[in-house]
Each structure stands twice: as C-alpha cells, then as structure tokens.
Design a protein around this motif. Sequence first.
Motif, PDB file in Angstrom:
ATOM      1  N   VAL A  14      22.870  53.499 -47.909  1.00 60.72           N
ATOM      2  CA  VAL A  14      21.984  54.611 -47.522  1.00 60.72           C
ATOM      3  C   VAL A  14      20.822  54.147 -46.646  1.00 60.72           C
ATOM      4  CG1 VAL A  14      22.561  56.066 -49.504  1.00 60.72           C
ATOM      5  CG2 VAL A  14      20.655  54.447 -49.672  1.00 60.72           C
ATOM      6  N   TRP A  44      18.957  61.822 -59.486  1.00 62.92           N
ATOM      7  CA  TRP A  44      19.269  62.341 -58.156  1.00 62.92           C
ATOM      8  C   TRP A  44      18.004  62.209 -57.316  1.00 62.92           C
ATOM      9  CZ3 TRP A  44      24.120  63.131 -57.073  1.00 62.92           C
ATOM     10  CH2 TRP A  44      25.007  63.674 -57.997  1.00 62.92           C
ATOM     11  N   THR A  46      16.518  63.212 -53.369  1.00 65.96           N
ATOM     12  CA  THR A  46      16.847  63.968 -52.154  1.00 65.96           C
ATOM     13  C   THR A  46      16.021  63.487 -50.978  1.00 65.96           C
ATOM     14  OG1 THR A  46      15.247  65.704 -52.686  1.00 65.96           O
ATOM     15  CG2 THR A  46      17.527  66.084 -53.354  1.00 65.96           C
ATOM     16  N   TRP A  52      20.086  64.927 -47.612  1.00 67.18           N
ATOM     17  CA  TRP A  52      20.967  63.963 -48.260  1.00 67.18           C
ATOM     18  C   TRP A  52      20.651  63.901 -49.744  1.00 67.18           C
ATOM     19  CZ3 TRP A  52      23.908  61.787 -44.314  1.00 67.18           C
ATOM     20  CH2 TRP A  52      24.920  60.923 -44.719  1.00 67.18           C
ATOM     21  N   ILE A  54      21.172  61.410 -53.115  1.00 64.81           N
ATOM     22  CA  ILE A  54      21.474  60.029 -53.477  1.00 64.81           C
ATOM     23  C   ILE A  54      21.465  59.918 -54.999  1.00 64.81           C
ATOM     24  CG2 ILE A  54      20.716  57.621 -53.290  1.00 64.81           C
ATOM     25  CD1 ILE A  54      19.179  58.564 -50.712  1.00 64.81           C
ATOM     26  N   VAL A  63      22.370  52.130 -56.397  1.00 69.04           N
ATOM     27  CA  VAL A  63      22.783  53.409 -55.820  1.00 69.04           C
ATOM     28  C   VAL A  63      24.220  53.630 -56.260  1.00 69.04           C
ATOM     29  CG1 VAL A  63      23.280  54.628 -53.660  1.00 69.04           C
ATOM     30  CG2 VAL A  63      21.227  53.209 -53.837  1.00 69.04           C
ATOM     31  N   SER A  66      26.221  58.775 -52.645  1.00 66.94           N
ATOM     32  CA  SER A  66      25.372  59.591 -51.771  1.00 66.94           C
ATOM     33  C   SER A  66      26.237  60.570 -50.993  1.00 66.94           C
ATOM     34  CB  SER A  66      24.571  58.715 -50.810  1.00 66.94           C
ATOM     35  OG  SER A  66      25.419  58.075 -49.891  1.00 66.94           O
ATOM     36  N   THR A  67      25.642  61.712 -50.678  1.00 63.02           N
ATOM     37  CA  THR A  67      26.362  62.756 -49.946  1.00 63.02           C
ATOM     38  C   THR A  67      25.405  63.467 -49.002  1.00 63.02           C
ATOM     39  OG1 THR A  67      27.802  63.157 -51.846  1.00 63.02           O
ATOM     40  CG2 THR A  67      27.702  64.890 -50.178  1.00 63.02           C
ATOM     41  N   GLU A  68      25.855  63.682 -47.796  1.00 59.76           N
ATOM     42  CA  GLU A  68      25.084  64.490 -46.855  1.00 59.76           C
ATOM     43  C   GLU A  68      25.295  65.960 -47.223  1.00 59.76           C
ATOM     44  OE1 GLU A  68      24.295  65.082 -42.089  1.00 59.76           O
ATOM     45  OE2 GLU A  68      26.090  63.996 -42.744  1.00 59.76           O
TER      46      GLU A  68
END
Length: 167
Positions: A14, A44, A46, A52, A54, A63, A66-68
């Motif tokens: 990330v 979580w 942000t 995003w 994380i 980590v 993660s997601t966009e």
Amino acid sequence: RRVKLEELEGFNTVEHLFDEATGDHHENKGIESIAWDLTRDQFWLTKEWPRWLIGVSPDLTRVVGSTELTAELGYSHNSTKDSELDISDMCVDPVARGLWFLSDKGQCVYLADASTLEVLQQFSLSYTRNGKLAEVDKPEGIAVSPDGDRLYIVSDSEARLYVFAIH
C-alpha cells in the motif's frame, strides 16, 4: 503505543497510496479513519484520496489486505466527479454485518457488504428543516448505534450531530 504504518509487514503493498504524487491535486495524504471490526478481528483504515480501505492485523503488526473503493464497486455519486468523491470516515455495523462509508464531497453514505466491499445501498444526507429539504454540510464523522437502528453523522462546519433512523 505508537505504530508507524511504514513499519508494518506488508506495507509495501500500500506504500504507493502515500506517495506525494498520489491523488493529483489532493493534499490529504494520510489515513482518514480507523475502525475495529470484531467479526473479522482486524482494524480497517481508510484513505480519503485515493479512496482506499486497508485491513490491519489486531496486533498492529501487518497489513492483511487492501481494496480500492471504486465506482465499479458502487462508490459513485451522480453530482460528484469520480476524481473528487472522497471517503471521510467509516464505521463497522455488526448488526447489518456491513461497513458504512461517509463521503463529504458526495454528501452521502454507503452501506457496503463487509466481505465483498460492494455497495448495497447509498443514501443522501438530506433532511427537512423548516419545511424545506436541506443537506448535512461537511459531513466528516459517522457511527452506528449498538443496536443498528440509528446512524450518527457529525458536521464539521455546523458543529452539529445528526441522527438518522435506519430501517
């Protein structure tokens, strides 16, 4: 204790999100919010720009994913350009088993499936004031009641707490 994100195992996945060039004209480069997810046993985090999410381990050492938060997942708004839509805050809803995301620029909230992160519903932050439709100005904070029937939104500019019923 203090934990530096860059010292987490997996931060390299990330790291690009924190580069100076990331987000074009946006100055907000850090983490925008943090929430504990008891069901998933993780934190979580942000990012406002770019949008995003994380995941971080409960011991704050790595980590875990993660997601966009893309328009394809449903993070969009008809009156806000995709490049300007933000995520100002988020919270975990254990009753709905979902995640609530707040957008200041879109003046709306998203309820997302906690597993897929797909938006299940989007709501504008409008209400009636003196018989006229109004919107929450500069919404920056969000929380859900323990029983899952109320959503709390804080307005930065108005220094006001709004309470919305969840049906």
